[in-house]
Design an enzyme around this catalytic site. Structure first.
Site, short mmCIF file in Angstrom:
data_model
loop_
_atom_site.label_atom_id
_atom_site.label_comp_id
_atom_site.label_asym_id
_atom_site.label_seq_id
_atom_site.Cartn_x
_atom_site.Cartn_y
_atom_site.Cartn_z
N HIS A 60 -7.73 -5.60 0.06
CA HIS A 60 -6.44 -4.91 0.17
C HIS A 60 -5.68 -5.37 1.41
O HIS A 60 -4.45 -5.48 1.40
CB HIS A 60 -6.70 -3.40 0.23
CG HIS A 60 -5.45 -2.58 0.27
ND1 HIS A 60 -4.50 -2.63 -0.72
CD2 HIS A 60 -4.99 -1.70 1.19
CE1 HIS A 60 -3.51 -1.80 -0.41
NE2 HIS A 60 -3.78 -1.23 0.74
N ASP A 86 -8.45 -7.26 -4.13
CA ASP A 86 -8.08 -5.90 -3.72
C ASP A 86 -8.66 -4.91 -4.72
O ASP A 86 -8.23 -4.88 -5.87
CB ASP A 86 -6.55 -5.80 -3.67
CG ASP A 86 -6.05 -4.43 -3.22
OD1 ASP A 86 -6.86 -3.51 -3.02
OD2 ASP A 86 -4.82 -4.29 -3.06
N SER A 129 0.85 -1.19 0.00
CA SER A 129 0.00 0.00 0.00
C SER A 129 0.89 1.25 0.00
O SER A 129 1.79 1.34 -0.84
CB SER A 129 -0.92 -0.07 1.22
OG SER A 129 -2.01 0.80 1.10
#
Lengths: 372, 372
Positions: A350, A317, A153
């Site tokens: 995610h 995700d 991320s």
């Protein structure tokens, strides 16, 4: 809730009195980076791995601070003997980003020029600024070249920034669930989270009393973020339309669905550990993120990077979907870099990069050992 | 910005002094339904179509209230001669839901028992309650059987409720971008929107002064909703990472991205026309929505409905994705109903049902004319 990995660990602090120039043209007159380390730096100083955290992360990636801690660090299942970041082989470092609120200099820190908290006088920072502070930490630790940078991320943003602008200081990179630039939908969620905070009457233009923070705004921001971290199917599986009590609606505006109490609990816990201004600064840094800004292409931005790179995405995700990893892979292939890419199957959305250690440990461990 | 469809129209009101029993066990002692009509009811009374609006809709589906109105009704491009809801053939009705704030009884209305606004004393309502009020309107208009019910999103919920529990009053149905039950992610977005409103210090447990509403909370709720109505690709195409001014970041916490000013503008406009308590009540009704609750299956819930049904979904709609339409289609097929199903291709996301009139008009018009 893993561990038996790195055991008891302590947070450390690197303090620099050298001003840190920022992308905005301003500078931090002095700064601190909070960090933890796991494993041992070898004599050659070439076995260090820098872990880079996401929006709500901190330096406490693994182990426990106290034997009675309820939870270990956020990537505990990935750090330790035989794990992704194998502490029998590697010296693993994790530092809190500047702008953060877990030991590094950020809006909760004292502004040395005004003898009060920075609050919203803190300069707006970028991912490059975060990484420039990390470079100074690595210098201080006497590490000429990191064996790897690794992050998911926003941690992946930082890893890509290292690849693009500090390639000579890094031998390999591992990117999880990330992107080379922020896309409009991800920006929109951050914008709405910031609006929730800044429209909270307790925000007071950022100059709130630390004991009276804009906790309602931060709660809403966290709830929004939380939903973007989970997949639609995992939400459906875990919460469906279930009620906290019974199977019939109570016909009330009060909290009633299990998803409602779950989000409320997550928001309360987040408020206990996170600063609302930090949330503003870090999400703004994310929204600016575009490693190719000022270059003719992403490949050109990454032109100096020819090293082994492991790129991992997750099929559920939707915040940083596989397509965004593939853009990175395409640019690296174009440059002739040695890229390994996997789209992993997980229902976890995610958050899979934080959760799917059983999937990730063999892949990441092998990549990092093979490329020693 | 269509029109040249139905021209100048006026809102009308049906007032009932018969109490309306609600799913909660409470009742509304009296109620008003605001509605508009377009076209002419034929002598047989069998050419009426009831349009059902979504969360933020109202009775003003088509035409202008005044010649100088800047915008026509919300489905204007779908209502008029030759359009989906062909006013040369059909008598088209659109009513504001109870719980709403555009003329029908809702939390902004006067509570006759207490001589003050209902506010949060308004009873929690369901989709079935909304439809029961519509049934009384249709009775009042002297319509034994509607030629069609038609609605998208929450409007589709109401259409399905008519199909399940008032099948004898309806000849055909058109469902756009909808679902037979609320899924966890859609509930979560509504929960967070309600949290934003209820955590606004101006909400005051719902008893706010109408001139001092919780506009910040409602703004955040609307921004969240707005993003769920658009597709990721359309957001990216329209906004990308663009700045309002120039191509360089200004390194500020202030409004800077075009998506930021767009969302701010949408939220401001929404505050001008929508009541925060209505937002709470209507989203709660949506969250309870499950037409199969109390039945062994969706097919059983729809067992009385054997009539021609047009089901339309959009490939970029991630709020009520095609899979949720397919569940409805499967149940109707199981029951032997005559179903026409199309997944239409549009970049517009969930909002496609409001926007893609060029795609929809021939399909819907043909379906409604063919099944006369």
């Amino acid at each position: 809730m893993t561990t038996q990995g790195v055991g008891i660990v302590a947070i450390q602090y690197f303090h620099s009195t050298t001003p840190l120039p920022l992308a905005s043209g301003e500078c931090l007159p002095e700064f601190t980076v909070a960090y933890e380390t796991y494993g041992i730096l070898n004599a050659a100083g070439d076995n260090a791995i820098l872990l880079l955290h996401a929006l709500s992360g901190d330096a406490h990636a693994a182990g426990l601070h106290h034997p009675d801690d309820r939870k270990p660090g956020w990537w505990d299942a990935m750090v330790g003997p035989g794990r992704s970041f194998d502490t029998d082989r590697f010296f693993v470092i994790c530092s809190n980003v500047i702008g953060g609120c877990a030991g590094s200099t950020g809006p909760t820190s004292r502004n040395p020029q005004r003898q009060q908290r920075w609050a919203s006088d803190f300069p707006v920072i970028t991912i490059a600024d975060m990484v420039n502070a990390q470079v100074q930490l690595i210098d201080y630790l006497g590490i000429a070249q990191l064996h790897a940078v690794a992050g998911g991320s926003m941690g992946g943003f930082q890893a890509i920034e290292w690849m693009a602008h500090h390639a000579e200081r890094v031998a390999t990179a591992v990117l999880f669930a990330t992107s080379a630039s922020s896309q409009a939908q991800a920006i929109a969620w951050n914008v709405i989270g910031r609006q929730a905070i800044m429209r909270d009457t307790k925000w007071l233009n950022g100059c709130y009393d630390p004991n009276e923070p804009p906790s309602d705004g931060l709660a809403v921001a966290r709830m929004i973020g939380h939903i973007t971290y989970l997949s639609e199917q995992s939400l459906q599986h875990r919460f469906d339309q279930r009620y906290k009590q019974g199977s019939e609606p109570r016909h009330t505006l009060a909290e009633e669905f299990t998803i409602e109490s779950y989000l409320g609990h997550q928001a309360m816990r987040f408020n206990e550990r996170f600063d609302a201004n930090s949330y503003l600064y870090i999400t703004k840094a994310m929204d600016y993120w575009d490693v190719a800004a000022g270059y003719s292409s992403l490949a050109q931005a990454l032109a100096c990077w020819q090293k082994p790179t492991l790129v991992l995405s997750f099929d559920s995700d939707w915040l940083y979907p596989t397509a965004e990893s593939q853009i990175i892979v395409t640019a690296l292939h174009h440059n002739g870099a040695e890229v390994t890419f996997h789209e992993l199957s997980s229902p976890a959305g995610h958050d899979a990069f934080l959760i799917e250690s059983d999937l990730l440990n063999p892949i990441v461990n092998r990549f990092l050992v093979k490329n020693r």
